[in-house]
Scaffold this motif. Structure first.
Motif, PDB file in Angstrom:
ATOM      1  N   PRO A 153       0.826  -1.222   0.000  1.00 28.33           N
ATOM      2  CA  PRO A 153       0.000   0.000   0.000  1.00 28.33           C
ATOM      3  C   PRO A 153       0.855   1.265   0.000  1.00 28.33           C
ATOM      4  CG  PRO A 153       0.096  -0.901   2.206  1.00 28.33           C
ATOM      5  CD  PRO A 153       0.870  -1.856   1.338  1.00 28.33           C
ATOM      6  N   VAL A 245       6.480   3.201   6.866  1.00 29.47           N
ATOM      7  CA  VAL A 245       5.276   2.637   6.252  1.00 29.47           C
ATOM      8  C   VAL A 245       4.748   1.415   6.992  1.00 29.47           C
ATOM      9  CG1 VAL A 245       5.778   3.512   3.930  1.00 29.47           C
ATOM     10  CG2 VAL A 245       6.695   1.283   4.633  1.00 29.47           C
ATOM     11  N   GLU A 246       5.485   0.945   7.987  1.00 31.66           N
ATOM     12  CA  GLU A 246       5.036  -0.256   8.705  1.00 31.66           C
ATOM     13  C   GLU A 246       5.814  -0.407  10.000  1.00 31.66           C
ATOM     14  OE1 GLU A 246       6.504  -4.594   8.711  1.00 31.66           O
ATOM     15  OE2 GLU A 246       5.657  -4.230   6.729  1.00 31.66           O
ATOM     16  N   TYR A 251       0.868  -2.287   8.587  1.00 37.48           N
ATOM     17  CA  TYR A 251       1.023  -1.076   7.787  1.00 37.48           C
ATOM     18  C   TYR A 251       0.597   0.158   8.582  1.00 37.48           C
ATOM     19  CZ  TYR A 251       1.467  -4.210   3.746  1.00 37.48           C
ATOM     20  OH  TYR A 251       1.876  -5.174   2.863  1.00 37.48           O
ATOM     21  N   THR A 252       1.277   1.261   8.310  1.00 40.46           N
ATOM     22  CA  THR A 252       0.954   2.531   8.965  1.00 40.46           C
ATOM     23  C   THR A 252       0.692   3.602   7.913  1.00 40.46           C
ATOM     24  OG1 THR A 252       3.253   3.297   9.032  1.00 40.46           O
ATOM     25  CG2 THR A 252       2.479   1.971  10.900  1.00 40.46           C
ATOM     26  N   LYS A 253       0.063   4.676   8.347  1.00 35.71           N
ATOM     27  CA  LYS A 253      -0.011   5.863   7.500  1.00 35.71           C
ATOM     28  C   LYS A 253       1.416   6.384   7.321  1.00 35.71           C
ATOM     29  CE  LYS A 253      -4.687   7.504   8.616  1.00 35.71           C
ATOM     30  NZ  LYS A 253      -5.174   6.384   9.443  1.00 35.71           N
ATOM     31  N   SER A 338      -2.384   3.554  12.446  1.00 30.85           N
ATOM     32  CA  SER A 338      -2.770   2.453  11.566  1.00 30.85           C
ATOM     33  C   SER A 338      -3.217   2.998  10.216  1.00 30.85           C
ATOM     34  CB  SER A 338      -3.918   1.646  12.182  1.00 30.85           C
ATOM     35  OG  SER A 338      -3.460   0.866  13.264  1.00 30.85           O
ATOM     36  N   LEU A 339      -3.023   2.205   9.181  1.00 28.50           N
ATOM     37  CA  LEU A 339      -3.457   2.617   7.852  1.00 28.50           C
ATOM     38  C   LEU A 339      -4.972   2.790   7.825  1.00 28.50           C
ATOM     39  CD1 LEU A 339      -2.174   3.181   5.124  1.00 28.50           C
ATOM     40  CD2 LEU A 339      -2.581   0.795   4.491  1.00 28.50           C
ATOM     41  N   SER A 341      -7.517   1.409   6.277  1.00 27.69           N
ATOM     42  CA  SER A 341      -8.133   1.496   4.953  1.00 27.69           C
ATOM     43  C   SER A 341      -9.174   0.389   4.829  1.00 27.69           C
ATOM     44  CB  SER A 341      -7.059   1.331   3.882  1.00 27.69           C
ATOM     45  OG  SER A 341      -6.522   0.008   3.913  1.00 27.69           O
ATOM     46  N   TYR A 344      -7.240  -2.757   4.873  1.00 20.51           N
ATOM     47  CA  TYR A 344      -6.498  -2.982   6.116  1.00 20.51           C
ATOM     48  C   TYR A 344      -7.133  -2.156   7.230  1.00 20.51           C
ATOM     49  CZ  TYR A 344      -3.163  -4.695   2.666  1.00 20.51           C
ATOM     50  OH  TYR A 344      -2.570  -5.367   1.615  1.00 20.51           O
ATOM     51  N   ASP A 490      -7.817   5.147  14.571  1.00 15.33           N
ATOM     52  CA  ASP A 490      -6.678   4.626  13.808  1.00 15.33           C
ATOM     53  C   ASP A 490      -5.424   4.476  14.674  1.00 15.33           C
ATOM     54  OD1 ASP A 490      -6.145   7.300  14.205  1.00 15.33           O
ATOM     55  OD2 ASP A 490      -5.529   7.703  12.128  1.00 15.33           O
TER      56      ASP A 490
END
Length: 557
Positions: A153, A245-246, A251-253, A338-339, A341, A344, A490
């Motif tokens: 992502p 990114v993780e 996965y992270t924002k 957290s992403l 989305s 996810y 999030d």
């Protein structure tokens, strides 16, 4: 006739698609030979315990939902176990690895096959020994790639690099901790930090440091692992920003930073864009500690070298974060989200069935044979955990009595000002206690740091689960006002969280994994002193919500 052929072709394609989906999960076989070997680059003739003769050990590669089978053969005189840190081990607690918690150790000349599935996970984790202090040299990375055809992502990198951070002792680490336990005082700190097993530079050691070769214009995914024993670390590259990114295979924002904060047991994936034309740029690895506790103050260094850069070119330097750079640490931690989305989502429990306040920290107990007549200990809710001689999971599965009790307190037995002046009596009670959870119940834990001896940051790891970090703060947790500020939208998802020095962190998870699961500080010295406990998650309804039977080669105590 034509219609029949078309129908037959459609059915054949359906069967083929079904077959492909069924075989998408691959069985990955590995063999880990635990053996002693001298590593010349460490500037010491002392042999260390390694896996397959490597330090760090081999990287375990797999894909999301793959089955992983690792045969571990013990060729050393010490007992051995391997923990797959962050792997959720759904119903396969027998493969989790902590000695005397989910298994008895693998004895000399014996072997054990760890068999588990990487259910719904992708990213970077680590594996390491989980008995005594073997983790110092017995560790490596786990790389879980997304399923075939599933992109990251974030922009696809041109190349990926594994960077394992560690600590190095010139002397045998088991001797270091055994002497400390006999004397009752803290053990010696490490002699150097390492990047991919390279100290570079270290006192009285000419070993060259780690070098990452890059090409201008390309992007690199750095899979950064802190496999150190006792220190939280800052990671920095001169002249470059990193895009996180993780963390912990979640996965992270994305966000940019010039300094990464990473505690023992934690992993961070970050994108590095090689945005210079040429040159050499220093990589620094330095400790974080914002209290009076001793650390290894050596800064490990490496180099990023651009393609085409001449050997005698100067290296661009950078400032090293102060050892007590608390604002930098807090800013990094607070930037993690957290992403969340559609693909996810952040499945944060919004209601709580079990609410626990765990006061974690260091204490002092009397010891007639120790140097000062006392021994430094650690505990949770005034209990110093005593390791059993029979593994807790075996005792639970077979109904063996007398190994543990299930009366671990949900709150400190005597509340006090946890981050203020310590109480007059700092003595803890010894016990092998677990906290019982019903299957699929929701849990909130507030990890409250204490200052009975000295306030410290505690990177705390929960086995068998990911959790959401819904809040944190400095000082004592306020059960009335602090929950009003919780992030339930999030929050970052992790398996290891650094509890701030003299502060607290609140986490939430769903107990959907039956078994016995360890919770402990990932500073190995604190674990040795007793800062650990376990959750017993009961079976749910039916076999799909129950612990799988133990494997036939499960080691015996």
């Amino acid at each position: 006739m034509m219609g029949f052929r078309v129908m037959a072709l459609i059915m054949l394609m359906a069967v083929l698609m079904c077959y492909l989906s069924c075989v998408e999960s691959i069985v990955r076989h590995y063999q880990f030979n635990v053996e002693k070997k001298s590593i010349s680059r460490l500037c010491s003739s002392k042999p260390i315990i390694t896996v397959n003769g490597k330090f760090p050990g081999p990287t375990l590669y797999a894909m999301e939902d793959d089955i992983v089978i690792v045969k571990v053969v013990n060729h050393v005189q010490d007992n051995v176990t391997i923990h797959w840190h962050g792997v959720r081990q759904i119903r396969t607690g027998w493969a989790d690895g902590p000695g005397y918690i989910t298994q008895c150790p693998i004895q000399t000349g014996q072997s054990y096959v760890y068999n588990f599935t990487l259910t719904g996970q992708r990213g970077t984790l680590l594996w390491h020994a989980h008995i005594n202090w073997q983790r110092a040299t017995v560790h490596g990375a786990i790389v879980i790639l997304p399923k075939r055809g599933v992109p990251y992502p974030f922009p696809k990198p041109d190349k990926e690099e594994i960077i394992i951070l560690g600590e190095w002792w010139k002397s045998d680490v088991e001797v270091v901790i055994n002497r400390a336990m006999k004397s009752g005082i803290a053990p010696n700190v490490s002699d150097a930090h390492t990047i991919n097993g390279l100290p570079g530079p270290a006192p009285n050691c000419t070993s060259k440091g780690y070098t990452l070769h890059v090409e201008s214009g390309k992007t690199y995914l750095l899979r950064i692992v802190n496999a150190g024993l006792n220190e939280e670390l800052f990671f920095k590259i001169a002249g470059h920003q990193l895009t996180v990114v993780e963390v912990d295979a979640c996965y992270t924002k994305p966000f940019k930073t010039d300094t990464i904060f990473i505690g023992p047991g934690q992993t961070t994936n970050a994108l590095l864009t090689a945005n210079q034309k040429f040159g050499k740029f220093i990589i620094t690895l330095s400790p974080f500690m914002d209290t009076i506790v001793a650390t290894d103050n050596q800064t490990a260094t490496g180099i990023i070298r651009y393609k085409g850069t001449l050997a005698f070119s100067p290296t661009s330097l950078t400032t090293i974060p102060p050892r007590n750079a608390t604002p930098m640490m807090i800013n990094f931690m607070d930037s993690l989200r957290s992403l969340n989305s559609p693909k996810y989502p952040a499945k944060v429990p919004l209601s709580v069935d079990h609410s626990l306040l765990l006061a974690i920290g260091i204490g002092v107990n009397p010891c007639a044979t120790c140097v000062n007549g006392s021994r430094v200990v650690a505990g949770i809710n005034n209990i110093t955990f005593v390791m059993p001689s029979t593994a807790l999971l075996q005792a639970h599965y077979y109904g063996i009595s007398g190994v543990y009790t299930d009366d671990f307190p949900a709150n400190p037995p005597t509340p006090y000002n946890y981050t203020g002046n310590p109480p007059a009596n700092m003595q803890t009670n010894n016990g092998t206690k677990v906290y019982r959870l019903t299957y699929n119940s929701t849990v909130q834990i507030v990890l409250q740091g204490t200052s009975m001896v000295a306030p410290e940051s505690h990177p705390t790891h929960l086995h068998g689960f990911n959790f959401y970090v819904v809040g944190n703060g400095i000082g004592n947790y306020d059960p009335v006002n602090d929950p009003k500020k919780f992030n339930l939208v999030d929050p970052v998802e992790r398996n290891t969280i650094s509890v701030p020095t003299g502060g607290w962190a609140a986490i939430r998870f769903r107990a959907d994994n039956p078994g016995v699961w360890f919770l402990h500080c990932h500073l190995e010295v604190h674990t040795t002193w007793g800062l650990k406990m376990a959750f017993l998650v009961e079976n749910g309804k039916g076999p799909n919500q129950s612990i799988l039977p133990p494997p036939i080669d499960l080691p015996k105590c």
